[in-house]
Design a protein around this motif. Structure first.
Motif, short mmCIF file in Angstrom:
data_model
loop_
_atom_site.label_atom_id
_atom_site.label_comp_id
_atom_site.label_asym_id
_atom_site.label_seq_id
_atom_site.Cartn_x
_atom_site.Cartn_y
_atom_site.Cartn_z
N LYS A 284 32.56 45.01 45.51
CA LYS A 284 31.17 44.70 45.85
C LYS A 284 30.21 45.72 45.24
O LYS A 284 29.02 45.45 45.13
N GLU A 285 30.75 46.87 44.87
CA GLU A 285 29.98 47.93 44.21
C GLU A 285 30.61 48.17 42.84
O GLU A 285 31.75 47.78 42.60
N LYS A 286 29.87 48.86 41.98
CA LYS A 286 30.44 49.23 40.68
C LYS A 286 31.59 50.20 40.91
O LYS A 286 31.51 51.09 41.76
N VAL A 287 32.67 49.99 40.15
CA VAL A 287 33.84 50.87 40.22
C VAL A 287 34.14 51.39 38.81
O VAL A 287 33.75 50.77 37.82
N ASP A 288 34.85 52.51 38.75
CA ASP A 288 35.15 53.09 37.43
C ASP A 288 36.56 52.74 36.95
O ASP A 288 36.99 53.19 35.90
N TRP A 289 37.27 51.91 37.71
CA TRP A 289 38.65 51.58 37.37
C TRP A 289 38.83 50.13 36.89
O TRP A 289 39.96 49.67 36.71
N ALA A 290 37.76 49.43 36.64
CA ALA A 290 37.86 48.00 36.28
C ALA A 290 38.79 47.77 35.09
O ALA A 290 39.63 46.86 35.13
N TYR A 291 38.65 48.58 34.05
CA TYR A 291 39.44 48.34 32.84
C TYR A 291 40.90 48.77 33.00
O TYR A 291 41.73 48.37 32.19
N GLU A 292 41.21 49.51 34.05
CA GLU A 292 42.61 49.87 34.32
C GLU A 292 43.42 48.65 34.78
O GLU A 292 44.63 48.63 34.65
N VAL A 293 42.72 47.67 35.35
CA VAL A 293 43.40 46.47 35.86
C VAL A 293 42.97 45.19 35.15
O VAL A 293 43.55 44.13 35.37
N TRP A 294 41.95 45.28 34.31
CA TRP A 294 41.34 44.09 33.70
C TRP A 294 42.37 43.20 32.98
O TRP A 294 42.46 42.00 33.27
N ASP A 295 43.11 43.78 32.05
CA ASP A 295 44.05 42.97 31.26
C ASP A 295 45.15 42.36 32.13
O ASP A 295 45.56 41.22 31.90
N GLN A 296 45.60 43.11 33.11
CA GLN A 296 46.60 42.59 34.05
C GLN A 296 46.03 41.38 34.79
O GLN A 296 46.69 40.34 34.93
N LEU A 297 44.79 41.49 35.25
CA LEU A 297 44.16 40.39 35.97
C LEU A 297 43.94 39.18 35.07
O LEU A 297 44.13 38.04 35.50
N ILE A 298 43.57 39.42 33.82
CA ILE A 298 43.42 38.31 32.86
C ILE A 298 44.77 37.58 32.74
O ILE A 298 44.82 36.34 32.73
N GLY A 299 45.85 38.33 32.66
CA GLY A 299 47.18 37.73 32.61
C GLY A 299 47.50 36.92 33.85
O GLY A 299 48.12 35.85 33.77
N TRP A 300 47.08 37.42 34.99
CA TRP A 300 47.34 36.72 36.26
C TRP A 300 46.61 35.38 36.36
O TRP A 300 47.00 34.52 37.14
N LEU A 301 45.54 35.20 35.59
CA LEU A 301 44.79 33.94 35.66
C LEU A 301 45.66 32.74 35.31
O LEU A 301 45.35 31.61 35.72
N THR A 302 46.72 32.97 34.55
CA THR A 302 47.63 31.87 34.17
C THR A 302 49.03 32.08 34.74
O THR A 302 49.98 31.44 34.29
N ASP A 303 49.17 32.95 35.73
CA ASP A 303 50.45 33.24 36.34
C ASP A 303 50.98 31.99 37.07
O ASP A 303 50.20 31.21 37.61
N PRO A 304 52.31 31.79 37.08
CA PRO A 304 52.86 30.66 37.83
C PRO A 304 52.55 30.71 39.34
O PRO A 304 52.48 29.67 39.99
N ASP A 305 52.32 31.91 39.87
CA ASP A 305 52.02 32.08 41.30
C ASP A 305 50.53 31.82 41.55
O ASP A 305 49.68 32.56 41.07
N ASN A 306 50.23 30.78 42.31
CA ASN A 306 48.83 30.43 42.56
C ASN A 306 48.07 31.52 43.33
O ASN A 306 46.87 31.66 43.17
N HIS A 307 48.78 32.31 44.14
CA HIS A 307 48.11 33.40 44.83
C HIS A 307 47.60 34.45 43.84
O HIS A 307 46.50 34.97 43.98
N ARG A 308 48.43 34.74 42.84
CA ARG A 308 48.00 35.68 41.81
C ARG A 308 46.81 35.14 41.04
O ARG A 308 45.88 35.88 40.73
N ARG A 309 46.84 33.83 40.71
CA ARG A 309 45.71 33.24 39.98
C ARG A 309 44.42 33.36 40.80
O ARG A 309 43.39 33.77 40.27
N ALA A 310 44.50 33.04 42.08
CA ALA A 310 43.31 33.10 42.94
C ALA A 310 42.81 34.53 43.07
O ALA A 310 41.60 34.80 42.96
N ARG A 311 43.72 35.45 43.32
CA ARG A 311 43.33 36.86 43.47
C ARG A 311 42.69 37.38 42.18
O ARG A 311 41.65 38.04 42.22
N ALA A 312 43.32 37.08 41.06
CA ALA A 312 42.80 37.55 39.77
C ALA A 312 41.38 37.04 39.55
O ALA A 312 40.49 37.80 39.14
#
Length: 181
Positions: free
Chosen positions: A32-60
């Motif tokens: 909800k606020e700016k964070v300094d760690w966004a790019y530490e997880v960004w690529d992982q989250l982009i990968g999760w957008l197409t993960d077979p697990d729908n929970h991962r897709r939603a969270r990402a």
């Protein structure tokens, strides 16, 4: 990223569902606020957008939407199509959770806001044949209201009112308008 935030990301994969939910809430609240760690997880989250697990897709999708304000490199302009795709997920609950968060991308800057608005307008106008289209439309109108509440841009209100007017069924038009009361 500090060790506490790292542990929250690890706990998303825990067997204990309450631990997963707690971790999820902490991450959502952090974004909800700016964070300094966004790019530490960004690529992982982009990968999760197409993960077979729908929970991962939603969270990402939800995390990335929140992290858009912490994106000085404007990666979201490049990655938005993959995020938007999750709003059309085959699992309706995943699609809905994603769609209910997508408005947050509009807080990241003028280009991001225009991109979100363009996609919402197009889908509202052309998504009439989607399954549960009235719920999808409602979620988009609620998202516009949330974006308006944060941004105070009258243009957003105008768009919402124009879209609501397109609804032929007075019952749904009334429901959509209720989001703006």
């Amino acid at each position: 990223m500090d060790s506490i935030m790292k542990s929250h990301f690890e706990h998303l994969e825990a067997k204990d569902k309450s631990l997963q939910l707690e971790a999820f809430q902490h991450i959502i609240n952090a974004t909800k606020e700016k964070v300094d760690w966004a790019y530490e997880v960004w690529d992982q989250l982009i990968g999760w957008l197409t993960d077979p697990d729908n929970h991962r897709r939603a969270r990402a999708a939800q995390f990335l939407a929140g992290l858009a304000i912490s994106d000085p490199d404007k990666r979201m302009l490049r990655d938005f199509p993959a995020l938007w795709e999750v709003t059309k997920d085959s699992k309706f609950v995943t699609a809905r959770h994603s769609l209910q968060s997508i408005w947050k991308v509009g807080l990241a800057g003028p280009k991001q806001k225009e991109m979100v608005l363009t996609h919402i307008i197009d889908r509202f106008k052309n998504g009439i044949n989607e399954k549960h289209h009235t719920l999808i439309r409602y979620d988009m109108i609620v998202g516009l209201k949330k974006l308006y509440d944060e941004d105070k841009d009258e243009y957003i209100r105008e768009i919402a009112m124009e879209l609501i007017e397109l609804e032929k069924d007075s019952k749904y038009r009334k429901k959509y308008l209720s989001a703006w009361k």
